[in-house]
Scaffold this motif. Structure first.
Motif, PDB file in Angstrom:
ATOM      1  N   GLN A   1       0.835  -1.212   0.000  1.00 25.01           N
ATOM      2  CA  GLN A   1       0.000   0.000   0.000  1.00 25.01           C
ATOM      3  C   GLN A   1       0.865   1.255   0.000  1.00 25.01           C
ATOM      4  O   GLN A   1       0.584   2.228  -0.728  1.00 25.01           O
ATOM      5  CB  GLN A   1      -0.903  -0.025   1.238  1.00 25.01           C
ATOM      6  N   VAL A   2       1.924   1.257   0.809  1.00 20.86           N
ATOM      7  CA  VAL A   2       2.829   2.409   0.868  1.00 20.86           C
ATOM      8  C   VAL A   2       3.491   2.628  -0.484  1.00 20.86           C
ATOM      9  O   VAL A   2       3.563   3.763  -0.995  1.00 20.86           O
ATOM     10  CB  VAL A   2       3.882   2.214   1.977  1.00 20.86           C
ATOM     11  N   HIS A   3       3.986   1.545  -1.077  1.00 22.87           N
ATOM     12  CA  HIS A   3       4.661   1.656  -2.376  1.00 22.87           C
ATOM     13  C   HIS A   3       3.720   2.229  -3.437  1.00 22.87           C
ATOM     14  O   HIS A   3       4.070   3.146  -4.200  1.00 22.87           O
ATOM     15  CB  HIS A   3       5.172   0.274  -2.801  1.00 22.87           C
ATOM     16  N   LYS A   4       2.507   1.717  -3.487  1.00 25.87           N
ATOM     17  CA  LYS A   4       1.534   2.190  -4.467  1.00 25.87           C
ATOM     18  C   LYS A   4       1.223   3.671  -4.264  1.00 25.87           C
ATOM     19  O   LYS A   4       1.157   4.448  -5.232  1.00 25.87           O
ATOM     20  CB  LYS A   4       0.257   1.352  -4.355  1.00 25.87           C
ATOM     21  N   ALA A   5       1.050   4.083  -3.005  1.00 23.01           N
ATOM     22  CA  ALA A   5       0.722   5.477  -2.710  1.00 23.01           C
ATOM     23  C   ALA A   5       1.857   6.413  -3.095  1.00 23.01           C
ATOM     24  O   ALA A   5       1.623   7.532  -3.589  1.00 23.01           O
ATOM     25  CB  ALA A   5       0.390   5.631  -1.222  1.00 23.01           C
ATOM     26  N   LEU A   6       3.097   5.987  -2.906  1.00 28.24           N
ATOM     27  CA  LEU A   6       4.247   6.809  -3.291  1.00 28.24           C
ATOM     28  C   LEU A   6       4.266   7.048  -4.795  1.00 28.24           C
ATOM     29  O   LEU A   6       4.509   8.165  -5.276  1.00 28.24           O
ATOM     30  CB  LEU A   6       5.547   6.133  -2.841  1.00 28.24           C
ATOM     31  N   ILE A   7       4.004   5.995  -5.558  1.00 25.23           N
ATOM     32  CA  ILE A   7       3.989   6.113  -7.019  1.00 25.23           C
ATOM     33  C   ILE A   7       2.841   7.025  -7.465  1.00 25.23           C
ATOM     34  O   ILE A   7       3.011   7.898  -8.340  1.00 25.23           O
ATOM     35  CB  ILE A   7       3.860   4.714  -7.663  1.00 25.23           C
ATOM     36  N   GLU A   8       1.680   6.829  -6.846  1.00 21.15           N
ATOM     37  CA  GLU A   8       0.521   7.641  -7.216  1.00 21.15           C
ATOM     38  C   GLU A   8       0.748   9.111  -6.893  1.00 21.15           C
ATOM     39  O   GLU A   8       0.142   9.992  -7.515  1.00 21.15           O
ATOM     40  CB  GLU A   8      -0.727   7.127  -6.492  1.00 21.15           C
ATOM     41  N   ASP A   9       1.622   9.384  -5.926  1.00 21.40           N
ATOM     42  CA  ASP A   9       1.925  10.778  -5.573  1.00 21.40           C
ATOM     43  C   ASP A   9       2.974  11.384  -6.497  1.00 21.40           C
ATOM     44  O   ASP A   9       3.392  12.526  -6.311  1.00 21.40           O
ATOM     45  CB  ASP A   9       2.412  10.842  -4.123  1.00 21.40           C
ATOM     46  N   GLY A  10       3.432  10.602  -7.498  1.00 24.38           N
ATOM     47  CA  GLY A  10       4.379  11.121  -8.471  1.00 24.38           C
ATOM     48  C   GLY A  10       5.837  10.864  -8.138  1.00 24.38           C
ATOM     49  O   GLY A  10       6.731  11.393  -8.829  1.00 24.38           O
ATOM     50  N   MET A  11       6.108  10.066  -7.106  1.00 26.73           N
ATOM     51  CA  MET A  11       7.487   9.777  -6.726  1.00 26.73           C
ATOM     52  C   MET A  11       8.128   8.798  -7.716  1.00 26.73           C
ATOM     53  O   MET A  11       7.486   7.861  -8.188  1.00 26.73           O
ATOM     54  CB  MET A  11       7.543   9.173  -5.319  1.00 26.73           C
ATOM     55  N   ASP A  12       9.395   9.038  -8.020  1.00 24.86           N
ATOM     56  CA  ASP A  12      10.193   8.092  -8.809  1.00 24.86           C
ATOM     57  C   ASP A  12      10.838   7.131  -7.802  1.00 24.86           C
ATOM     58  O   ASP A  12      11.903   7.392  -7.256  1.00 24.86           O
ATOM     59  CB  ASP A  12      11.260   8.839  -9.608  1.00 24.86           C
ATOM     60  N   VAL A  13      10.153   6.018  -7.525  1.00 24.28           N
ATOM     61  CA  VAL A  13      10.561   5.143  -6.426  1.00 24.28           C
ATOM     62  C   VAL A  13      10.448   3.681  -6.831  1.00 24.28           C
ATOM     63  O   VAL A  13       9.530   3.289  -7.552  1.00 24.28           O
ATOM     64  CB  VAL A  13       9.706   5.427  -5.163  1.00 24.28           C
ATOM     65  N   VAL A  14      11.404   2.878  -6.375  1.00 25.67           N
ATOM     66  CA  VAL A  14      11.360   1.431  -6.577  1.00 25.67           C
ATOM     67  C   VAL A  14      11.608   0.753  -5.236  1.00 25.67           C
ATOM     68  O   VAL A  14      12.233   1.309  -4.338  1.00 25.67           O
ATOM     69  CB  VAL A  14      12.401   0.952  -7.607  1.00 25.67           C
ATOM     70  N   ARG A  15      11.099  -0.442  -5.134  1.00 25.48           N
ATOM     71  CA  ARG A  15      11.321  -1.263  -3.941  1.00 25.48           C
ATOM     72  C   ARG A  15      12.675  -1.940  -4.090  1.00 25.48           C
ATOM     73  O   ARG A  15      12.996  -2.482  -5.152  1.00 25.48           O
ATOM     74  CB  ARG A  15      10.207  -2.301  -3.853  1.00 25.48           C
ATOM     75  N   ILE A  16      13.489  -1.925  -3.037  1.00 25.68           N
ATOM     76  CA  ILE A  16      14.808  -2.558  -3.077  1.00 25.68           C
ATOM     77  C   ILE A  16      14.708  -3.978  -2.548  1.00 25.68           C
ATOM     78  O   ILE A  16      14.224  -4.217  -1.440  1.00 25.68           O
ATOM     79  CB  ILE A  16      15.843  -1.796  -2.232  1.00 25.68           C
ATOM     80  N   ASP A  17      15.175  -4.929  -3.360  1.00 27.76           N
ATOM     81  CA  ASP A  17      15.316  -6.303  -2.901  1.00 27.76           C
ATOM     82  C   ASP A  17      16.792  -6.537  -2.658  1.00 27.76           C
ATOM     83  O   ASP A  17      17.573  -6.755  -3.584  1.00 27.76           O
ATOM     84  CB  ASP A  17      14.784  -7.282  -3.975  1.00 27.76           C
ATOM     85  N   TRP A  18      17.200  -6.477  -1.402  1.00 28.80           N
ATOM     86  CA  TRP A  18      18.640  -6.577  -1.081  1.00 28.80           C
ATOM     87  C   TRP A  18      19.192  -7.947  -1.427  1.00 28.80           C
ATOM     88  O   TRP A  18      20.407  -8.107  -1.599  1.00 28.80           O
ATOM     89  CB  TRP A  18      18.852  -6.267   0.406  1.00 28.80           C
ATOM     90  N   ASN A  19      18.346  -8.953  -1.536  1.00 18.10           N
ATOM     91  CA  ASN A  19      18.834 -10.288  -1.880  1.00 18.10           C
ATOM     92  C   ASN A  19      19.295 -10.376  -3.320  1.00 18.10           C
ATOM     93  O   ASN A  19      20.134 -11.193  -3.661  1.00 18.10           O
ATOM     94  CB  ASN A  19      17.737 -11.332  -1.647  1.00 18.10           C
ATOM     95  N   SER A  20      18.744  -9.495  -4.172  1.00 18.08           N
ATOM     96  CA  SER A  20      19.069  -9.615  -5.589  1.00 18.08           C
ATOM     97  C   SER A  20      19.886  -8.462  -6.139  1.00 18.08           C
ATOM     98  O   SER A  20      20.569  -8.602  -7.135  1.00 18.08           O
ATOM     99  CB  SER A  20      17.764  -9.734  -6.409  1.00 18.08           C
ATOM    100  N   THR A  21      19.864  -7.294  -5.453  1.00 16.88           N
ATOM    101  CA  THR A  21      20.550  -6.142  -6.025  1.00 16.88           C
ATOM    102  C   THR A  21      22.037  -6.155  -5.745  1.00 16.88           C
ATOM    103  O   THR A  21      22.825  -5.636  -6.523  1.00 16.88           O
ATOM    104  CB  THR A  21      19.979  -4.836  -5.441  1.00 16.88           C
ATOM    105  N   GLY A  22      22.427  -6.717  -4.605  1.00 19.81           N
ATOM    106  CA  GLY A  22      23.823  -6.634  -4.200  1.00 19.81           C
ATOM    107  C   GLY A  22      24.235  -5.234  -3.831  1.00 19.81           C
ATOM    108  O   GLY A  22      25.396  -4.912  -3.683  1.00 19.81           O
ATOM    109  N   ALA A  23      23.246  -4.321  -3.677  1.00 17.17           N
ATOM    110  CA  ALA A  23      23.547  -2.919  -3.385  1.00 17.17           C
ATOM    111  C   ALA A  23      24.080  -2.747  -1.982  1.00 17.17           C
ATOM    112  O   ALA A  23      23.786  -3.524  -1.095  1.00 17.17           O
ATOM    113  CB  ALA A  23      22.282  -2.095  -3.545  1.00 17.17           C
TER     114      ALA A  23
END
Length: 409
Positions: free
Chosen positions: A387-409
Motif C-alpha cells: 500500500q505504501v509503495h503504491k501510494a508513493l507512485i501515485e503521488d508522483g514519486m520516482d521510487v522502486v522497492r529494493i530487494d537486497w537479496n538480488s541487487t547486491g547494493a
C-alpha cells in the motif's frame, strides 16, 4: 532385536538423573500449532542449568565411573553444550575435567566451561582436530574419555527425555528430533519405541551436514559450511547411534538455513523461549513440510538455548525483512532543499516508520543535479508495504522497492 542400548538401560539412567537434572516440562504450543497446522508439544531442555539436554548423558556417564576412574579424571571434546555439561557435573562429583575445544570456539562458551572449573585446551581448527587432541590427552594422561554421543551411558541418559515426553503427552503421534552424532535421537527412540511401538520418529539434520543421512543412504554428500545449527554440524556419526537409528528411526530429513532461522525466530516471538539453531531443528522440519504433520500430535525438543545474542538480533531483523515488515525504497529525486522533508512527511502520513536514510549524490548513474535516497521503513505487514509503495507512485514519486537479496547494493 538386540541393540547397544535397551529401555532398561534408559530406565536405570532415570534413577541416576532424579534430583540432579531438571525434569523439564512438555507443554502444548497453541501459537505454533496455529502456524503449522499440527498439534505441537514442546519439551524445554533449554531450561537445564547449562541450557542443554547434554547434562543428562554427561551425568549418567560420569556416575558410571569407578572410584579409580574418577581419580584419573575425564576428558571430553566439544565446541559448546557437551563441554559445559561435562564440566558442570564433573565439578559436582569432584572429578577433574579437561575439555578440548577448537581454537575458534566463541569466548563466551570457553568462559562458561572454565567457570565450572574445567581445564580448557584450545586445539585445532575443527571439532575433528579437537577430538584427536582429546584422544591423545586421554592416552597420555590416563583420563577417561567422555564421548559426546557414541557411548551407551550417554545415549541412555538422553533417552530419559523420551520417557518423560510420552508420560506428559501420551497421545503424541510423531517425535521430530535434532540429529548431530545421533546420541539424542538414539536414546529417545529407544525409550519411545518401548512405550509406543507405533510412534513415528523423524530425525532432522541441516542440509550442510547430512552425516546421518549419508550413513543411512550410503551417500557421500559433503559436510561443510557455516550453519546456524552448529550443535548438529557433525561430519561423522557414531557406530552405536547409527545402529540404533537404522533400527528405530522412521526417517531423517534435511532442512535449509532460512528455515532454521525462521524456527529460531518463532520460538522466540511466539513461545517466548530461546532456542539455538540445533534446538529449533524439529520445528524447522515441521515448517518445511507442513502437510506431513498437519492434524497430528507432534512432539518437539528444544534441545538447547545457547545462542549468541548478536545472532538472535540478526535473525529477528532478517525475519522482519522476509515478512516485509521492514522494507527499503529507493527514490530518484532532484537535489534541492525540502525534497527529503516531502518524502519523510509522505511516509509518515502513510503510517511507515522511518528506520534508516542513506543519501547518495556522487554516483555516476545519478544525474548531476539529482540524488538517490534509500529509505528503510517499518510497516505493519506485507499488504501495508504494498500500500505504501503504491501510494508513493501515485503521488508522483520516482521510487522502486529494493530487494537486497538480488541487487547486491
Amino acid at each position: 532385536m538386540s541393540l547397544p542400548v535397551t529401555p532398561a538401560d534408559v530406565a536405570s539412567a532415570r534413577h541416576v538423573l532424579t534430583g540432579a537434572v531438571l525434569r523439564t516440562p512438555t507443554l502444548p504450543a497453541p501459537r505454533l500449532s496455529a502456524i503449522t497446522g499440527a498439534h505441537i508439544f514442546v519439551k524445554y531442555e533449554n531450561l537445564q542449568v547449562t541450557a542443554s539436554f547434554k547434562e543428562r548423558g554427561a551425568l549418567v556417564k560420569l556416575a558410571s565411573l569407578s572410584p579409580e576412574e574418577r581419580a584419573r579424571g575425564v576428558v571430553a571434546m566439544s565446541a559448546g553444550n557437551h563441554a559445559q555439561a561435562v564440566a558442570y557435573h564433573a565439578a559436582r562429583l569432584g572429578i577433574r575435567a579437561t575439555i578440548v575445544m577448537p581454537k575458534h570456539t566463541p569466548i563466551v562458551k570457553v568462559a562458561a566451561t572454565e567457570a565450572h572449573g574445567a581445564r580448557v585446551v584450545l586445539h585445532g581448527e575443527s571439532v575433528g582436530d579437537a577430538s584427536e587432541e582429546a584422544d591423545r590427552i586421554a592416552k597420555e594422561e590416563g583420563q577417561v574419555w567422555v564421548h559426546p554421543y557414541d557411548d551407551a551411558h550417554v545415549i541412555a541418559g538422553q533417552g530419559s527425555i523420551g520417557f518423560e515426553m510420552l508420560e506428559d503427552a501420551p497421545d503424541l503421534d510423531v517425535l521430530v528430533i535434532p540429529v548431530g552424532g545421533g546420541g539424542l535421537i538414539s536414546g529417545i527412540a529407544t525409550a519411545a519405541r518401548h512405550m509406543r511401538p507405533d510412534i513415528e520418529i523423524v530425525g532432522v539434520e541441516t542440509t550442510l551436514y547430512p552425516s546421518m543421512w549419508n550413513a543411512l543412504h550410503q551417500e557421500n554428500r559433503p559436510c561443510e559450511g557455516a550453519t546456524l545449527a552448529e550443535g548438529i554440524a557433525v561430519k561423522n556419526v557414531g557406530a552405536l547411534t547409527r545402529e540404533i537409528v537404522s533400527a528405530l528411526v522412521s526417517d531423517v530429513v534435511l532442512i535449509d538455513e532460512p528455515t532454521f532461522e525462521r524456527a529460531v525466530n518463532l520460538f522466540l516471538t511466539q513461545q517466548k523461549t530461546l532456542a539455538e539453531g540445533a534446538g529449533a531443528a524439529g520445528l524447522a522440519a515441521v515448517l518445511a513440510d507442513p502437510d506431513r504433520y498437519r492434524g497430528r500430535n507432534v512432539g518437539l525438543v528444544v534441545s538447547g538455548g545457547n545462542i549468541d545474542p548478536r545472532i538472535v538480533a540478526s535473525i529477528m531483523l532478517r525475519e522482519l525483512e522476509r515478512e516485509e515488515r521492514i522494507v527499503s525504497f529507493r527514490f530518484s529525486m532532484l537535489d534541492r532543499p525540502g525534497e527529503l522533508g516531502i518524502i519523510s512527511s509522505l511516509l509518515g502520513s502513510l503510517g511507515a516508520n522511518i528506520l534508516e536514510v542513506e543519501h547518495k549524490r556522487h554516483f555516476l548513474d545519478v544525474h548531476a543535479k539529482g540524488a538517490r535516497l534509500d529509505v528503510t521503513v517499518e510497516t505493519r505487514d506485507r499488504a501495508h508495504a504494498d500500500q505504501v509503495h503504491k501510494a508513493l507512485i501515485e503521488d508522483g514519486m520516482d521510487v522502486v522497492r529494493i530487494d537486497w537479496n538480488s541487487t547486491g547494493a
